[in-house]
Design a protein around this motif. Sequence first.
Motif, PDB file in Angstrom:
ATOM      1  N   ILE A 146      11.123   0.147   2.469  1.00 44.33           N
ATOM      2  CA  ILE A 146      10.815  -1.168   3.021  1.00 44.33           C
ATOM      3  C   ILE A 146      10.137  -0.990   4.372  1.00 44.33           C
ATOM      4  N   PRO A 147       8.956  -1.569   4.559  1.00 44.25           N
ATOM      5  CA  PRO A 147       8.236  -1.371   5.827  1.00 44.25           C
ATOM      6  C   PRO A 147       8.997  -1.924   7.032  1.00 44.25           C
ATOM      7  N   THR A 148       8.876  -1.233   8.144  1.00 45.64           N
ATOM      8  CA  THR A 148       9.413  -1.675   9.424  1.00 45.64           C
ATOM      9  C   THR A 148       8.307  -1.491  10.468  1.00 45.64           C
ATOM     10  N   PRO A 149       8.469  -2.054  11.653  1.00 43.62           N
ATOM     11  CA  PRO A 149       7.451  -1.824  12.689  1.00 43.62           C
ATOM     12  C   PRO A 149       7.245  -0.344  13.005  1.00 43.62           C
ATOM     13  N   GLU A 150       8.309   0.453  12.835  1.00 42.04           N
ATOM     14  CA  GLU A 150       8.221   1.879  13.138  1.00 42.04           C
ATOM     15  C   GLU A 150       7.689   2.697  11.970  1.00 42.04           C
ATOM     16  N   ASP A 151       7.851   2.214  10.747  1.00 39.68           N
ATOM     17  CA  ASP A 151       7.488   2.989   9.557  1.00 39.68           C
ATOM     18  C   ASP A 151       6.917   2.047   8.505  1.00 39.68           C
ATOM     19  N   LYS A 152       5.619   2.116   8.269  1.00 35.90           N
ATOM     20  CA  LYS A 152       4.948   1.191   7.350  1.00 35.90           C
ATOM     21  C   LYS A 152       5.195   1.530   5.879  1.00 35.90           C
ATOM     22  N   HIS A 153       5.615   2.760   5.592  1.00 37.67           N
ATOM     23  CA  HIS A 153       5.847   3.231   4.232  1.00 37.67           C
ATOM     24  C   HIS A 153       4.566   3.194   3.397  1.00 37.67           C
ATOM     25  N   ALA A 154       4.662   3.570   2.113  1.00 33.68           N
ATOM     26  CA  ALA A 154       3.461   3.729   1.289  1.00 33.68           C
ATOM     27  C   ALA A 154       3.785   3.458  -0.170  1.00 33.68           C
ATOM     28  N   ILE A 155       2.742   3.185  -0.942  1.00 33.68           N
ATOM     29  CA  ILE A 155       2.865   2.858  -2.366  1.00 33.68           C
ATOM     30  C   ILE A 155       2.942   4.141  -3.189  1.00 33.68           C
ATOM     31  N   VAL A 156       3.849   4.160  -4.189  1.00 32.79           N
ATOM     32  CA  VAL A 156       3.909   5.282  -5.119  1.00 32.79           C
ATOM     33  C   VAL A 156       3.514   4.874  -6.549  1.00 32.79           C
ATOM     34  N   GLU A 157       3.506   3.568  -6.824  1.00 32.12           N
ATOM     35  CA  GLU A 157       3.066   3.108  -8.144  1.00 32.12           C
ATOM     36  C   GLU A 157       2.571   1.674  -8.026  1.00 32.12           C
ATOM     37  N   ILE A 158       1.468   1.392  -8.712  1.00 35.64           N
ATOM     38  CA  ILE A 158       0.883   0.053  -8.768  1.00 35.64           C
ATOM     39  C   ILE A 158       0.922  -0.415 -10.213  1.00 35.64           C
ATOM     40  N   GLY A 159       1.388  -1.645 -10.426  1.00 36.41           N
ATOM     41  CA  GLY A 159       1.344  -2.263 -11.747  1.00 36.41           C
ATOM     42  C   GLY A 159       0.636  -3.600 -11.661  1.00 36.41           C
ATOM     43  N   TRP A 160      -0.098  -3.959 -12.706  1.00 38.88           N
ATOM     44  CA  TRP A 160      -0.736  -5.277 -12.725  1.00 38.88           C
ATOM     45  C   TRP A 160      -0.846  -5.794 -14.157  1.00 38.88           C
ATOM     46  N   CYS A 161      -0.881  -7.117 -14.256  1.00 33.07           N
ATOM     47  CA  CYS A 161      -0.949  -7.765 -15.568  1.00 33.07           C
ATOM     48  C   CYS A 161      -1.651  -9.109 -15.379  1.00 33.07           C
ATOM     49  N   ASP A 162      -2.677  -9.357 -16.171  1.00 31.97           N
ATOM     50  CA  ASP A 162      -3.506 -10.547 -15.986  1.00 31.97           C
ATOM     51  C   ASP A 162      -3.058 -11.718 -16.855  1.00 31.97           C
ATOM     52  N   LEU A 163      -3.182 -12.911 -16.265  1.00 38.72           N
ATOM     53  CA  LEU A 163      -3.148 -14.174 -16.987  1.00 38.72           C
ATOM     54  C   LEU A 163      -4.542 -14.767 -16.863  1.00 38.72           C
ATOM     55  N   THR A 164      -5.250 -14.840 -17.968  1.00 39.39           N
ATOM     56  CA  THR A 164      -6.604 -15.379 -17.958  1.00 39.39           C
ATOM     57  C   THR A 164      -6.591 -16.734 -18.652  1.00 39.39           C
ATOM     58  N   ASP A 165      -6.761 -17.785 -17.859  1.00 36.70           N
ATOM     59  CA  ASP A 165      -6.641 -19.160 -18.372  1.00 36.70           C
ATOM     60  C   ASP A 165      -5.335 -19.330 -19.143  1.00 36.70           C
ATOM     61  N   GLY A 166      -4.271 -18.732 -18.617  1.00 39.24           N
ATOM     62  CA  GLY A 166      -2.940 -18.867 -19.193  1.00 39.24           C
ATOM     63  C   GLY A 166      -2.618 -17.891 -20.299  1.00 39.24           C
ATOM     64  N   VAL A 167      -3.583 -17.063 -20.706  1.00 39.10           N
ATOM     65  CA  VAL A 167      -3.377 -16.090 -21.793  1.00 39.10           C
ATOM     66  C   VAL A 167      -2.955 -14.755 -21.187  1.00 39.10           C
TER      67      VAL A 167
END
Length: 224
Positions: free
Chosen positions: A14-35
């Motif tokens: 969890i980022p703090t002012p002292e330690d911004k931390h970093a991403i280890v995995e990205i996930g995404w999923c689209d809703l296109t016009d509700g589909v």
Amino acid sequence: MTIIRAIDFETTGIPTPEDKHAIVEIGWCDLTDGVLDLPKAVLCNPGRPIPHEAMAVHHITDQMVADAAGNVGLLGEPNYFAAHNADYERQFFDPGVPYICTYKVALRLWPEATSHGLQFLRYHLGLAAPEHVAMPPHRAGPDAYLCAVLMQRILAEDRASIEDMVRWSSGHALLPRCPLFKHKGKKWEDVPFEYLDWIANKPNDVAADVKANARLELKKRAAA
């Protein structure tokens, strides 16, 4: 065509002012016009060791990300991003595209729910989320998918415009009940004035959303 891209990040902490931390995995999923589309996920090399506390949540290890090449540039520029507790994702990625926070929207649409966590809402609302896509929790692909399923349900409810949801998402979470100590679980209108005043003026060890809700209730009482 309107694309709402639900996203989820697993991180080193969890980022703090002292330690911004970093991403280890990205996930995404689209809703296109509700589909709904199928989710995608990539591992990311955070450029630092992953603390064991974070590994214990998402089970992503240093060895798994050593040669990973994922980055937030893969997320592109849809019409909207959605995330459950979008304030968290926004700390790591804020490209200027409007965010919809499904957590803050759910608080307004289903205030009677005893929790508004993503996994709780999955069962409380009876969301159709096949196990082989929605599991395991605390991995970016499945969590992004479940967020998209929740977003699809929110759109189907048709009780708020996307513009309203973007506006709600940029403000404090509208908590239906007090979450603190001896008045935990009470509706704000049932919390004594002295306790509301204490929350509103408490130093930084009270969460900003909680303080904002106490101040809102005090404002309502002053106007009554």
